[in-house]
Structures are given as structure tokens and as C-alpha cells.
Design a protein around this motif. Sequence first.
Motif, PDB file in Angstrom:
ATOM      1  N   LEU A  61       0.805  -1.216   0.000  1.00 31.51           N
ATOM      2  CA  LEU A  61       0.000   0.000   0.000  1.00 31.51           C
ATOM      3  C   LEU A  61       0.843   1.272   0.000  1.00 31.51           C
ATOM      4  O   LEU A  61       0.483   2.261  -0.643  1.00 31.51           O
ATOM      5  CB  LEU A  61      -0.948   0.000   1.199  1.00 31.51           C
ATOM      6  CG  LEU A  61      -2.039  -1.080   1.180  1.00 31.51           C
ATOM      7  CD1 LEU A  61      -2.814  -1.083   2.486  1.00 31.51           C
ATOM      8  CD2 LEU A  61      -2.983  -0.881  -0.005  1.00 31.51           C
ATOM      9  N   ARG A  62       1.957   1.262   0.715  1.00 29.69           N
ATOM     10  CA  ARG A  62       2.766   2.484   0.782  1.00 29.69           C
ATOM     11  C   ARG A  62       3.396   2.810  -0.571  1.00 29.69           C
ATOM     12  O   ARG A  62       3.811   3.950  -0.813  1.00 29.69           O
ATOM     13  CB  ARG A  62       3.849   2.383   1.859  1.00 29.69           C
ATOM     14  CG  ARG A  62       4.977   1.454   1.529  1.00 29.69           C
ATOM     15  CD  ARG A  62       6.023   1.382   2.649  1.00 29.69           C
ATOM     16  NE  ARG A  62       6.976   2.474   2.554  1.00 29.69           N
ATOM     17  CZ  ARG A  62       7.165   3.401   3.473  1.00 29.69           C
ATOM     18  NH1 ARG A  62       6.449   3.375   4.586  1.00 29.69           N
ATOM     19  NH2 ARG A  62       8.063   4.342   3.310  1.00 29.69           N
ATOM     20  N   ASN A  63       3.482   1.823  -1.468  1.00 33.55           N
ATOM     21  CA  ASN A  63       4.103   2.038  -2.775  1.00 33.55           C
ATOM     22  C   ASN A  63       3.112   2.071  -3.931  1.00 33.55           C
ATOM     23  O   ASN A  63       3.481   2.470  -5.039  1.00 33.55           O
ATOM     24  CB  ASN A  63       5.133   0.941  -3.049  1.00 33.55           C
ATOM     25  CG  ASN A  63       6.309   0.991  -2.097  1.00 33.55           C
ATOM     26  OD1 ASN A  63       6.784   2.059  -1.759  1.00 33.55           O
ATOM     27  ND2 ASN A  63       6.769  -0.170  -1.644  1.00 33.55           N
ATOM     28  N   SER A  64       1.882   1.646  -3.700  1.00 35.62           N
ATOM     29  CA  SER A  64       0.931   1.495  -4.805  1.00 35.62           C
ATOM     30  C   SER A  64       0.473   2.851  -5.338  1.00 35.62           C
ATOM     31  O   SER A  64       0.033   3.727  -4.585  1.00 35.62           O
ATOM     32  CB  SER A  64      -0.284   0.689  -4.362  1.00 35.62           C
ATOM     33  OG  SER A  64      -1.223   0.609  -5.428  1.00 35.62           O
ATOM     34  N   GLU A  65       0.533   2.988  -6.646  1.00 37.59           N
ATOM     35  CA  GLU A  65       0.050   4.208  -7.291  1.00 37.59           C
ATOM     36  C   GLU A  65      -1.466   4.343  -7.200  1.00 37.59           C
ATOM     37  O   GLU A  65      -1.997   5.430  -7.445  1.00 37.59           O
ATOM     38  CB  GLU A  65       0.488   4.208  -8.763  1.00 37.59           C
ATOM     39  CG  GLU A  65       1.998   4.287  -8.978  1.00 37.59           C
ATOM     40  CD  GLU A  65       2.588   5.621  -8.577  1.00 37.59           C
ATOM     41  OE1 GLU A  65       1.855   6.636  -8.593  1.00 37.59           O
ATOM     42  OE2 GLU A  65       3.785   5.662  -8.227  1.00 37.59           O
ATOM     43  N   THR A  76       1.212  -3.418 -11.393  1.00 37.45           N
ATOM     44  CA  THR A  76       0.636  -4.685 -11.816  1.00 37.45           C
ATOM     45  C   THR A  76      -0.878  -4.590 -11.905  1.00 37.45           C
ATOM     46  O   THR A  76      -1.491  -3.595 -11.513  1.00 37.45           O
ATOM     47  CB  THR A  76       1.016  -5.793 -10.824  1.00 37.45           C
ATOM     48  OG1 THR A  76       0.462  -5.467  -9.539  1.00 37.45           O
ATOM     49  CG2 THR A  76       2.517  -5.944 -10.702  1.00 37.45           C
ATOM     50  N   TRP A  77      -1.485  -5.652 -12.370  1.00 38.43           N
ATOM     51  CA  TRP A  77      -2.929  -5.685 -12.565  1.00 38.43           C
ATOM     52  C   TRP A  77      -3.690  -5.376 -11.286  1.00 38.43           C
ATOM     53  O   TRP A  77      -4.675  -4.629 -11.295  1.00 38.43           O
ATOM     54  CB  TRP A  77      -3.315  -7.058 -13.099  1.00 38.43           C
ATOM     55  CG  TRP A  77      -4.754  -7.201 -13.476  1.00 38.43           C
ATOM     56  CD1 TRP A  77      -5.722  -7.892 -12.815  1.00 38.43           C
ATOM     57  CD2 TRP A  77      -5.394  -6.652 -14.639  1.00 38.43           C
ATOM     58  NE1 TRP A  77      -6.918  -7.814 -13.478  1.00 38.43           N
ATOM     59  CE2 TRP A  77      -6.748  -7.058 -14.614  1.00 38.43           C
ATOM     60  CE3 TRP A  77      -4.956  -5.861 -15.701  1.00 38.43           C
ATOM     61  CZ2 TRP A  77      -7.658  -6.692 -15.591  1.00 38.43           C
ATOM     62  CZ3 TRP A  77      -5.864  -5.511 -16.685  1.00 38.43           C
ATOM     63  CH2 TRP A  77      -7.192  -5.929 -16.621  1.00 38.43           C
ATOM     64  N   LEU A  78      -3.249  -5.924 -10.155  1.00 42.85           N
ATOM     65  CA  LEU A  78      -3.977  -5.722  -8.904  1.00 42.85           C
ATOM     66  C   LEU A  78      -3.480  -4.537  -8.088  1.00 42.85           C
ATOM     67  O   LEU A  78      -4.158  -4.141  -7.135  1.00 42.85           O
ATOM     68  CB  LEU A  78      -3.915  -6.996  -8.041  1.00 42.85           C
ATOM     69  CG  LEU A  78      -4.659  -8.218  -8.590  1.00 42.85           C
ATOM     70  CD1 LEU A  78      -4.596  -9.373  -7.590  1.00 42.85           C
ATOM     71  CD2 LEU A  78      -6.112  -7.896  -8.929  1.00 42.85           C
ATOM     72  N   GLY A  79      -2.322  -3.977  -8.420  1.00 38.53           N
ATOM     73  CA  GLY A  79      -1.959  -2.742  -7.742  1.00 38.53           C
ATOM     74  C   GLY A  79      -0.608  -2.684  -7.072  1.00 38.53           C
ATOM     75  O   GLY A  79      -0.335  -1.750  -6.313  1.00 38.53           O
ATOM     76  N   ARG A  80       0.299  -3.609  -7.345  1.00 36.23           N
ATOM     77  CA  ARG A  80       1.660  -3.511  -6.798  1.00 36.23           C
ATOM     78  C   ARG A  80       2.487  -2.647  -7.751  1.00 36.23           C
ATOM     79  O   ARG A  80       2.611  -2.974  -8.931  1.00 36.23           O
ATOM     80  CB  ARG A  80       2.287  -4.899  -6.669  1.00 36.23           C
ATOM     81  CG  ARG A  80       3.599  -4.897  -5.864  1.00 36.23           C
ATOM     82  CD  ARG A  80       4.301  -6.242  -5.937  1.00 36.23           C
ATOM     83  NE  ARG A  80       3.464  -7.335  -5.520  1.00 36.23           N
ATOM     84  CZ  ARG A  80       3.418  -7.842  -4.284  1.00 36.23           C
ATOM     85  NH1 ARG A  80       4.186  -7.335  -3.342  1.00 36.23           N
ATOM     86  NH2 ARG A  80       2.614  -8.853  -4.006  1.00 36.23           N
ATOM     87  N   SER A  81       3.058  -1.571  -7.225  1.00 38.35           N
ATOM     88  CA  SER A  81       3.807  -0.644  -8.079  1.00 38.35           C
ATOM     89  C   SER A  81       5.302  -0.869  -7.957  1.00 38.35           C
ATOM     90  O   SER A  81       5.811  -1.254  -6.898  1.00 38.35           O
ATOM     91  CB  SER A  81       3.479   0.809  -7.708  1.00 38.35           C
ATOM     92  OG  SER A  81       2.123   1.103  -7.995  1.00 38.35           O
ATOM     93  N   SER A  82       5.998  -0.594  -9.041  1.00 36.77           N
ATOM     94  CA  SER A  82       7.455  -0.745  -9.053  1.00 36.77           C
ATOM     95  C   SER A  82       8.093   0.364  -8.226  1.00 36.77           C
ATOM     96  O   SER A  82       7.530   1.449  -8.069  1.00 36.77           O
ATOM     97  CB  SER A  82       7.967  -0.684 -10.490  1.00 36.77           C
ATOM     98  OG  SER A  82       7.681   0.586 -11.063  1.00 36.77           O
ATOM     99  N   PRO A  83       9.280   0.127  -7.683  1.00 35.70           N
ATOM    100  CA  PRO A  83       9.963   1.180  -6.936  1.00 35.70           C
ATOM    101  C   PRO A  83      10.436   2.278  -7.880  1.00 35.70           C
ATOM    102  O   PRO A  83      10.699   2.028  -9.057  1.00 35.70           O
ATOM    103  CB  PRO A  83      11.144   0.446  -6.298  1.00 35.70           C
ATOM    104  CG  PRO A  83      11.389  -0.722  -7.192  1.00 35.70           C
ATOM    105  CD  PRO A  83      10.052  -1.137  -7.712  1.00 35.70           C
ATOM    106  N   PRO A  84      10.563   3.506  -7.379  1.00 31.72           N
ATOM    107  CA  PRO A  84      11.081   4.587  -8.219  1.00 31.72           C
ATOM    108  C   PRO A  84      12.572   4.390  -8.465  1.00 31.72           C
ATOM    109  O   PRO A  84      13.230   3.602  -7.785  1.00 31.72           O
ATOM    110  CB  PRO A  84      10.815   5.836  -7.374  1.00 31.72           C
ATOM    111  CG  PRO A  84      10.822   5.337  -5.961  1.00 31.72           C
ATOM    112  CD  PRO A  84      10.231   3.954  -6.018  1.00 31.72           C
TER     113      PRO A  84
END
Length: 587
Positions: free
Chosen positions: A92-96, A438-446
Motif C-alpha cells: 500500500l505504501r508504494n501502490s500508485e 501490476t494488474w492488482l496494484g503492486r507498483s514498481s519502486p522509483p
Amino acid sequence: MPTETQPSPPHWCVLGRTPDGVFAAAHVSASGEPGAPVSIEEGTLAAFVAQHEADHSPRWVWWSTAQVYPELLAAGVRVARCHDLMLSHQILRNSEHVRGRQPLIAAAHWAEPAALADTHEVPASLPEPALFDLDRAPAARDHRDTLAEALAEFGRQRAAVDSSSAAGRLSLLLAAESAGALIAAELSAAGLPWDTAEHNRILIETLGPRPASAAEKPARMLAMAAQVREALGDPLASLDSPPKLLRALRAAGIAVESTSQWELYEHEHPAIAPLLAYKKLSRLLTANGWAWLDEWVRDGRYRPVYVPGGVVTGRWASNGGGALQLPRLLRRALRADPGWVLVSADVSQLEPRVLAAMSGDRAMAAAGRGSDLYAGLVAGGVVDTREEAKFAMLGAMYGATSGDSGRLVPQLRRGFPAAMRLVDDAAAAGERGGTVTTWLGRSSPPPDAEWNNVQAAASLPGASRRDEDAARRSARERGRFTRNFVVQGTAAEWALAWLAEIRGKLTDFAPVPAAREAPASGTVFARVPHLAFFLHDEVIVHSPAEHADAVALVVEEAAATAGRRLFGGAPVDFRLELSVGERAEKP
């Protein structure tokens, strides 16, 4: 496409410790209001959880499944559902998708990894940076285990999901990630049935008899080493030190830049074949030799330590035992207990199928419907051979620009424009320094500071050609990472949904009589079918023989269900290769 509405709130029970270290629990209502804490007497945690599980079947909320659940399993207590605060916080802290991430970011102590097992090990080659620093020594006390901290963090996470732009997807992702944490603990508790005698036979057949001491090398390694030294004309050449080996190779006229097997394959010299054989034997001895067998196999069970979410894409890592690098050579050592079988399932071309579903590319979906997807590409006239199809797909997902993969990617663009547009857009975002999700909401690190500095240097007045080349190179590398992130991360989400569905359905099976139990699997799993192994796109279930056909059907149907949960009505088959038998040969 999955619904974007939040599912009905389950019954939550938050578990944590009081300031003096005693466990306590508090129920949380659908509106988010916590009830009065209930103290749990010392030594009665397992009994408390078992009773509440039987009476209410709550979703347990705790700071770390890896820290709580093994103790419960050891006491014979299994839970159906949980919410892992640490794993969920990281997502959650990383998800866009989360609009208001500041409260989560401010709770920085929740972003630190939990204390891990004493044996620190990660796969030798990860496809992207590891999420956790597994080499750091565990802290003496993790203050996130307090009930007050757990309640506060749970409130932050619920607020983050409720206010997000994709509450339904994020809720599914958090549920799948937490289910994966339960499964990881259960895999270690049940263990994978292992035939020690067969493993030893394979080692002797491949390496030669076991040496008298660990400092000695097996006979076949010594024979290969002798051949290498003779071919190099250097009787003292060191084969185990890359710098020294590199010098010996160059001295023999072999112009190599490294000692990697891929570069060695490109050279013709009498030393190359025995050297490659030596390196292969050395890997087996080091990773899965007699020392590994002594350490990791007990009472007929191999019990690795899994780290869910241990890689930034959501893939698992290993913190002991090397489960994610189990060589094909040792597959025959996987052996079911008497009266039991191993139901093995391997997903065919998981990542390309996920790409087809994500992108809505109906042509790619049709290529894999009911058949091998690579064969479907050949039948559709996209490429000429199955090998070319595989190379082309790998090139598409990993950003190859040269060699056979790079040559074939343009043919994929013509045949599957929607799928290729998705990965090309992800690569472009990465090259610009952006993030992907990703499809469900995991975002890549900057990008990290070093990447930003390289890009900035190329933009300064007076930047050299070298600066510009370095910036372009680092941009392309990041683009390859983000290109693969969206596909590999979504494939990991599908796999978690598959695992969770299998786990849930296996609880419907009646226990076999005590006379036919598998005692080495432990109290919880000795009489019922249970998951015994997981490797990215493969599962193995240890099952009583009489349940084998029904378990195989569960595994197959769970794959279809996972596809529907993530992608709704997308016309994509998640095709399995299934096998049932005493041993787990690779399907």
C-alpha cells in the motif's frame, strides 16, 4: 475485469501484545471501531486462536504471519484467513492506486522487514532487486507486535484501501498476499516428502562417492579438474576462484572477459567442455550436495524457508534451503509416503498468458486456447518454429534488442499489437524514470539516486558523449525492468490466487484413517491432502492416493477460478500440465 467495489467487510480479530509482552486480541467492527482488548493468558495463545477460529472463523490481523503462524501450526492449529500487516503495508505504501499514502509513509517502522530465520539465503540470481535485505541481523524486539500498533496500522491500511482508485483490486491483492504468507508457513511445517536414499544415489552417480571430509572434492570433480588443467597446460590452475581461473584461461590463449558459462560456450578449446562439466558438478555439490542433505532434510521431509513478497515484483524468495532453485536432476528424490501420491501441476507459459489477459489481446489469447501457446504462434503464422516463438516471447517480456529474440520481436508486434503495446508502454515509462503497476496494484519502486544522477549528468551543459551513452544505457536497463515488472508481478498475483483457491478447496476433504496417515507431515497435515511445494508457476500437493483424482481436479479448477478472479471474462486459458504419481517428475 474484476469489480472495483469493496467486498463486504469480514469479521476481523486483531492480535498483538500488551506492553508487558502478553498476547491480547481485539475485534474490529465493520465500521472500523475496535472492541475492548481481551487478554490471553500466558501459554494459551494456540487454544484461544483455535476456539475463536471454530466459533467465528475471523480474518486474523497480525503484524507478521512468519512470526505468529509457525507457533500455531506446531500446536496443531490452522487458520483459514489472515491479514498480514507487514506485507500489506509494503504494497500500500508504494501502490500508485493509493491516493493518500502519506500516513503509511510516515509509519516508516512498518516498512522494515521482520526478523527472519537464522540461515540467510536468497536466490543467487534474482530478476530484479530484492525487497528485503536478508543479510541484516534480526532485531532483538519487534515493537510492531503490540496490539496498539497493530490496531493503528490496520486503521491506516483500511483507510488507504477505501480511498484508493482501485479498492476491489487492492483488496484482492492484500487477501492473496496474506494467504500466501499462511501457505508459506504451512509448506515449511508440512515439508516436501524427500527420499534421502535416492538423493544420495543421485549424488554418488553424478559426483562419485561421498568424500571423507567436506574439504575434499568428489572423484568426478577431481577427474574433470585434472582434464581442465591438462588442457590449459597449467597443473596448478585454480578452478574455484574466478579471478585466478580467468588468468589461467587467458594464459592458455582463451580470450574471455568472464568465467560465466554463457561466455565459455562461445569458445572452442579442449579445456572448455571439462571446465563446464566441472562447474556444473560444483554447483550441485555446493547447492544440493551432502551438506545440504544433512542440513535441510529430516525425517523424510525437506523444509525450506519461504519469504513471500521477497522480490519487488511479488515473487517469493527463499531464506533457507534454496527451494526456488531445486535442480531437475533431483526431482526423483521427491517421493510420496506409502499410500500417498504427489499431484504435480505446472502452468504452461504463465507469463505470456497473463500478458494476453492484461492487454485484452484476443489474438494472443486464441493462440493459447486449449493448447501450447508457442505452438499456437506457429500455427497462426507469427513465427516458423516453436523455438522461435519462445525466443520471441522472452524478447518481448525482457526487452531483447539483439540476437534471435530481438530479431523476432517485430513479428510479435504485427501479430499481437495490444500485448506488445502494453509492455512497450511499460518500458517507456521506466525509461522516463516513471513507475508501473501490476494488474492488482503492486507498483514498481522509483529509480534510485544513482540512476537519477546519471540522467541528470547527461542533461548538464558540457555533458560528454560518455555521459549521454551512460544515461541511455541506464534508461534502457530500467525500461527492461519495468517492461518485465508488470507481467511478472501480475503472474505472481495469479499464482497467489491459484494457491489460495487450492488451499481453500483442500480443506473440504475428509481425513483418512489414522492407520494411513503421513506422520512426518505433522499434526495438521498428516491425514489430509495439503500443499507441499510451490515454485512460481508450479505446485505439488501431497495427497492420500484415494483422493488423487479429486485433488487433481481441484488444482485444475483452481487455475480457471484464479483467472476469473483477476481477469473476469477474459478468454484466456491457464493451461496446466498435470501428473500424479509416487514421485514428482517435472510435468
